[in-house]
Design a protein around this motif. Sequence first.
Motif, PDB file in Angstrom:
ATOM      1  N   ALA A  82      -4.283 -21.340  59.586  1.00  0.00           N
ATOM      2  CA  ALA A  82      -3.358 -22.468  59.386  1.00  0.00           C
ATOM      3  C   ALA A  82      -2.548 -22.365  58.098  1.00  0.00           C
ATOM      4  CB  ALA A  82      -4.137 -23.782  59.421  1.00  0.00           C
ATOM      5  N   LEU A  83      -3.144 -21.812  57.033  1.00  0.00           N
ATOM      6  CA  LEU A  83      -2.450 -21.729  55.749  1.00  0.00           C
ATOM      7  C   LEU A  83      -1.872 -20.345  55.470  1.00  0.00           C
ATOM      8  CD1 LEU A  83      -4.945 -23.808  53.562  1.00  0.00           C
ATOM      9  CD2 LEU A  83      -2.895 -24.580  54.769  1.00  0.00           C
ATOM     10  N   ASP A  84      -1.995 -19.446  56.429  1.00  0.00           N
ATOM     11  CA  ASP A  84      -1.480 -18.089  56.238  1.00  0.00           C
ATOM     12  C   ASP A  84       0.042 -18.056  56.299  1.00  0.00           C
ATOM     13  OD1 ASP A  84      -4.096 -17.396  56.203  1.00  0.00           O
ATOM     14  OD2 ASP A  84      -4.023 -16.023  57.910  1.00  0.00           O
ATOM     15  N   GLU A  85       0.582 -17.075  55.626  1.00  0.00           N
ATOM     16  CA  GLU A  85       2.015 -16.807  55.755  1.00  0.00           C
ATOM     17  C   GLU A  85       2.238 -16.051  57.061  1.00  0.00           C
ATOM     18  OE1 GLU A  85       5.609 -14.410  53.459  1.00  0.00           O
ATOM     19  OE2 GLU A  85       3.814 -15.036  52.354  1.00  0.00           O
ATOM     20  N   VAL A  86       3.208 -16.481  57.834  1.00  0.00           N
ATOM     21  CA  VAL A  86       3.469 -15.863  59.136  1.00  0.00           C
ATOM     22  C   VAL A  86       4.364 -14.644  58.951  1.00  0.00           C
ATOM     23  CG1 VAL A  86       4.443 -16.221  61.433  1.00  0.00           C
ATOM     24  CG2 VAL A  86       3.261 -18.098  60.275  1.00  0.00           C
ATOM     25  N   PRO A  87       3.994 -13.504  59.542  1.00  0.00           N
ATOM     26  CA  PRO A  87       4.851 -12.317  59.438  1.00  0.00           C
ATOM     27  C   PRO A  87       6.275 -12.609  59.911  1.00  0.00           C
ATOM     28  CG  PRO A  87       2.727 -11.756  60.395  1.00  0.00           C
ATOM     29  CD  PRO A  87       2.771 -13.244  60.314  1.00  0.00           C
ATOM     30  N   GLU A  88       7.229 -11.975  59.269  1.00  0.00           N
ATOM     31  CA  GLU A  88       8.638 -12.242  59.571  1.00  0.00           C
ATOM     32  C   GLU A  88       8.967 -11.970  61.034  1.00  0.00           C
ATOM     33  OE1 GLU A  88      13.115 -10.824  58.116  1.00  0.00           O
ATOM     34  OE2 GLU A  88      11.333 -10.248  56.961  1.00  0.00           O
ATOM     35  N   SER A  89       8.413 -10.899  61.597  1.00  0.00           N
ATOM     36  CA  SER A  89       8.704 -10.551  62.987  1.00  0.00           C
ATOM     37  C   SER A  89       8.175 -11.625  63.944  1.00  0.00           C
ATOM     38  CB  SER A  89       8.084  -9.196  63.339  1.00  0.00           C
ATOM     39  OG  SER A  89       6.666  -9.224  63.185  1.00  0.00           O
ATOM     40  N   ILE A  90       7.012 -12.192  63.611  1.00  0.00           N
ATOM     41  CA  ILE A  90       6.430 -13.254  64.438  1.00  0.00           C
ATOM     42  C   ILE A  90       7.267 -14.523  64.308  1.00  0.00           C
ATOM     43  CG2 ILE A  90       4.396 -14.689  64.825  1.00  0.00           C
ATOM     44  CD1 ILE A  90       4.072 -11.721  65.589  1.00  0.00           C
ATOM     45  N   GLU A  91       7.702 -14.835  63.110  1.00  0.00           N
ATOM     46  CA  GLU A  91       8.528 -16.027  62.889  1.00  0.00           C
ATOM     47  C   GLU A  91       9.828 -15.929  63.683  1.00  0.00           C
ATOM     48  OE1 GLU A  91      10.424 -18.694  59.238  1.00  0.00           O
ATOM     49  OE2 GLU A  91       9.283 -16.862  58.803  1.00  0.00           O
ATOM     50  N   THR A  92      10.424 -14.744  63.678  1.00  0.00           N
ATOM     51  CA  THR A  92      11.673 -14.542  64.423  1.00  0.00           C
ATOM     52  C   THR A  92      11.447 -14.734  65.921  1.00  0.00           C
ATOM     53  OG1 THR A  92      12.508 -12.991  62.766  1.00  0.00           O
ATOM     54  CG2 THR A  92      13.519 -12.894  64.960  1.00  0.00           C
ATOM     55  N   ALA A  93      10.388 -14.132  66.443  1.00  0.00           N
ATOM     56  CA  ALA A  93      10.084 -14.262  67.872  1.00  0.00           C
ATOM     57  C   ALA A  93       9.767 -15.705  68.234  1.00  0.00           C
ATOM     58  CB  ALA A  93       8.906 -13.356  68.231  1.00  0.00           C
ATOM     59  N   PHE A  94       9.079 -16.402  67.338  1.00  0.00           N
ATOM     60  CA  PHE A  94       8.731 -17.805  67.561  1.00  0.00           C
ATOM     61  C   PHE A  94       9.989 -18.669  67.648  1.00  0.00           C
ATOM     62  CE2 PHE A  94       7.318 -21.942  65.581  1.00  0.00           C
ATOM     63  CZ  PHE A  94       6.592 -22.386  66.670  1.00  0.00           C
ATOM     64  N   LYS A  95      10.920 -18.439  66.746  1.00  0.00           N
ATOM     65  CA  LYS A  95      12.161 -19.218  66.752  1.00  0.00           C
ATOM     66  C   LYS A  95      12.943 -18.999  68.045  1.00  0.00           C
ATOM     67  CE  LYS A  95      12.812 -19.586  61.756  1.00  0.00           C
ATOM     68  NZ  LYS A  95      13.624 -19.175  60.576  1.00  0.00           N
ATOM     69  N   ILE A  96      12.923 -17.774  68.555  1.00  0.00           N
ATOM     70  CA  ILE A  96      13.596 -17.476  69.828  1.00  0.00           C
ATOM     71  C   ILE A  96      12.925 -18.241  70.963  1.00  0.00           C
ATOM     72  CG2 ILE A  96      14.048 -15.664  71.528  1.00  0.00           C
ATOM     73  CD1 ILE A  96      14.360 -13.717  69.158  1.00  0.00           C
ATOM     74  N   ALA A  97      11.599 -18.237  70.958  1.00  0.00           N
ATOM     75  CA  ALA A  97      10.851 -18.955  72.000  1.00  0.00           C
ATOM     76  C   ALA A  97      11.111 -20.457  71.926  1.00  0.00           C
ATOM     77  CB  ALA A  97       9.359 -18.662  71.865  1.00  0.00           C
ATOM     78  N   ILE A  98      11.151 -20.997  70.720  1.00  0.00           N
ATOM     79  CA  ILE A  98      11.403 -22.427  70.551  1.00  0.00           C
ATOM     80  C   ILE A  98      12.815 -22.777  71.027  1.00  0.00           C
ATOM     81  CG2 ILE A  98      11.735 -24.261  68.835  1.00  0.00           C
ATOM     82  CD1 ILE A  98       8.818 -23.680  69.512  1.00  0.00           C
ATOM     83  N   LYS A  99      13.778 -21.923  70.750  1.00  0.00           N
ATOM     84  CA  LYS A  99      15.142 -22.163  71.210  1.00  0.00           C
ATOM     85  C   LYS A  99      15.195 -22.221  72.737  1.00  0.00           C
ATOM     86  CE  LYS A  99      18.191 -22.526  69.044  1.00  0.00           C
ATOM     87  NZ  LYS A  99      18.867 -23.751  68.522  1.00  0.00           N
ATOM     88  N   ARG A 100      14.458 -21.348  73.378  1.00  0.00           N
ATOM     89  CA  ARG A 100      14.401 -21.377  74.845  1.00  0.00           C
ATOM     90  C   ARG A 100      13.768 -22.678  75.333  1.00  0.00           C
ATOM     91  NH1 ARG A 100      11.775 -15.773  76.819  1.00  0.00           N
ATOM     92  NH2 ARG A 100      12.077 -16.790  78.850  1.00  0.00           N
ATOM     93  N   ARG A 101      12.714 -23.108  74.666  1.00  0.00           N
ATOM     94  CA  ARG A 101      12.052 -24.353  75.073  1.00  0.00           C
ATOM     95  C   ARG A 101      12.948 -25.556  74.806  1.00  0.00           C
ATOM     96  NH1 ARG A 101      10.383 -27.254  78.229  1.00  0.00           N
ATOM     97  NH2 ARG A 101       8.596 -28.624  78.006  1.00  0.00           N
ATOM     98  N   GLU A 102      13.738 -25.507  73.734  1.00  0.00           N
ATOM     99  CA  GLU A 102      14.683 -26.593  73.448  1.00  0.00           C
ATOM    100  C   GLU A 102      15.668 -26.781  74.599  1.00  0.00           C
ATOM    101  OE1 GLU A 102      16.108 -27.571  69.147  1.00  0.00           O
ATOM    102  OE2 GLU A 102      16.000 -25.388  69.321  1.00  0.00           O
TER     103      GLU A 102
END
Length: 273
Positions: free
Chosen positions: A40-60
Amino acid sequence: MIRQAASQLAEAGCESARVDAEILLMHVWQISRTDLIIRALDEVPESIETAFKIAIKRREQREPVAYIIGEKEFWSRPFHVSPDVLIPRPETEHLIEALLEQFPDSDAAYRFCDIGTGSGCIAITLACEYPQARIVATDISEAALRIARCNAERLNVSDRITFRHGDMLQPLQEEDGPFDAIISNPPYVAKHEMDALAAELDHEPRGALTDESDGMQFLSIIIGEGAQWLKPEGVIIVETGLCGLPPTPAGLMMKNEIVDLAGHLRGGLYRTG
C-alpha cells in the motif's frame, strides 16, 4: 493512485469505482489483493503506473472491467472474454443451480445442449460439474466459438464438448441428441429496453443482448423447437428478464419458474410430457 483513479471513475458514473480501480491495478501489476494491501505504501513502478492510467481511461469510457482485464469469473472458474462475447453474469448461475437440482448424479453420462454458448460458460461449467457428460454447444458467431473453444481447452474439457456453428438449434445434427437437457441464455432484452441499459452494455455484442423485437423471439424458438431434441422426461431451461416467458407450447409443461433471491423472474424450466 487508487483514490485518484476511483474519483475519476466515480465522476464517469462507474458504480463500483474503488473496486474497479483496485482490480485494474492488480491486473496491470500482476499482484494479488493481499499483495496490494502489503504494498500500500510502496512506490509504483513507472511502467505499471502508465499501464494503470491507460486501463483507467478505458474504464472511464465505461468499457467493462472484464473486457479490460480479459477475464470474468463464472461458477468460481475464470473465463476469457472479449467484446465478441457477452460477459458471464451471476444471474446465469441460477440456470446451473436449476440443472444441478434436476440431475443430481454427477457421475452419470448425461447429454446436454447449450444454445447460444457465447464464452462457453454454461457448456464448460456443465462439463466440469459432470465429468462423464457430453455437451453440444451452438453459436451463430464464429468469433464467439473461438473464445468458447479456448475456454474449454483452458479448463480441460474440450474433449467432451462439440461446438457447432449456426443459428440457435439449426446446426444440431442427428447424432448430437437426444438430450437430457437443453439450456440457454438467449438474447431476451426487448428493443425498446436497450436505450435504458447501463452504458457498459454498449460495449457488449448487441446480438447477444436483444432480438430487436419484444425479447420473446429466441425464447419461443428454443422452447418451441427444443422438445423434439429431448429424451423422455428431458428438460429445457432458459434465462429471461423483463420480457417474461412465452406461452408454453404443446409437448412441454412448465415445471417451475426460476427466481432470484429478490424474487425477480430469471428463467423457466420445462419438462416433456
